[in-house]
Design an enzyme around this catalytic site. Sequence first.
Site, short mmCIF file in Angstrom:
data_model
loop_
_atom_site.label_atom_id
_atom_site.label_comp_id
_atom_site.label_asym_id
_atom_site.label_seq_id
_atom_site.Cartn_x
_atom_site.Cartn_y
_atom_site.Cartn_z
N HIS A 189 87.00 48.47 32.24
CA HIS A 189 85.70 49.09 31.99
C HIS A 189 85.11 48.66 30.67
O HIS A 189 84.30 49.37 30.07
CB HIS A 189 85.84 50.62 32.07
CG HIS A 189 86.22 51.07 33.45
ND1 HIS A 189 86.84 52.27 33.70
CD2 HIS A 189 86.07 50.47 34.66
CE1 HIS A 189 87.06 52.38 35.00
NE2 HIS A 189 86.59 51.30 35.60
N THR B 182 95.70 58.99 33.96
CA THR B 182 94.36 58.89 34.54
C THR B 182 94.19 59.95 35.62
O THR B 182 95.14 60.29 36.33
CB THR B 182 94.08 57.49 35.13
OG1 THR B 182 92.74 57.44 35.61
CG2 THR B 182 95.02 57.14 36.26
#
Length: 257
Positions: free
Chosen positions: A126, A197
């Site tokens: 990202h 996550t």
Amino acid sequence: MTTAPEAQEQLAEVARLLAQAQRVVVLTGAGISAESGIATFRDARLGYWSQFDPEALASPEGFARDPGLVWRWYMERYRGLLQAQPNRGHQALAALAVNTPQLTLATQNIDDLHERAGSRAVLHLHGSLNSFRCQRCKRPHLLTSDEQHSVTPPSCLTCGALVRPGVVWFGEMLPDGMLQTVWQAARACDLFLVVGTSGVVMPAAALPEVARNAGATVVEVNVTPSEVTSAAHHFLKGKAGAVLPALLELMQHSGHN
Ligand code: BV8
Ligand code: ZN
């Protein structure tokens, strides 16, 4: 790290698998940087920024609507990162790479704590908060110290358009080739380790399932179950900064490397 006998058992089993694995893929999320004082994406809803939906801020629409607001959000996170240090979880992953024939480290995080802990060739799915570019001509922009405190984004020195953080916003594609690289690594690995996550954001969150379907053993480290727990063969409940060093410790003692 005091754990119940069965948790200790599982930790030893995972350490054994890790010590034997030839090809390991690690996917990290905000949870691995939480103990370094970096708010996780979900916690980011606390405090001043809780009035905003991160998905709205971390988007081209959000930046177009209010470039100053989005810029200030990133500059607060950027300055926070300058104060942060890698924690024992980051360091354990750097040490794991030394002991593993082939290790691919992919992170959803935009911080550079993996690199500062010694990890190399980190795949930033990202993007990174340490890179800035012109949103129009893509010219890389070196942030000056006063721009870190400015209330609006700087203008590109070439074309005058707004400078933006070099991160992947919602609705944007991942960096060219990045997804293919990590997808192939997930399909080819013996062991896929997913750390910290919530497993919500696609396409990164699909990787544990891809690895499992291709025959890998999937291990999750998290303080609480997540969207990827169903794809994990082993769920090690605990903080990354405690579980990962404990795994490395057991691996060293098992004399496998
Ligand atoms: C794309 C960078 C498509 C920016 C980020 C509907 C259904 C399915 C998908 C979608 C949909 N609508 C839209 C989509 C696509 C969207 C998506 O998946 N949305 C979700 C919300 C449903 N995805 C995208 O837009 C992606 N691009 O799909 O492009 C496309 C196709 C064609 C053409 C054009 C485009 C791009 C997504 C990237 C977004 N950018 N970050 C920035 O950071 O500002 S996402 C951001 O949130 C992070 O990078 C991360 O990926 C994500 C989730 O964060 P986590 O890392 O998981 O952190 P979180 O806070 O959620 O959880 C922390 C975890 O740690 C928790 O589980 C907690 O328990 C644990 N924890 C806490 N402390 C510890 C710990 N664990 C261990 N130890 C501890 N101490
Ligand atoms: Zn420009």
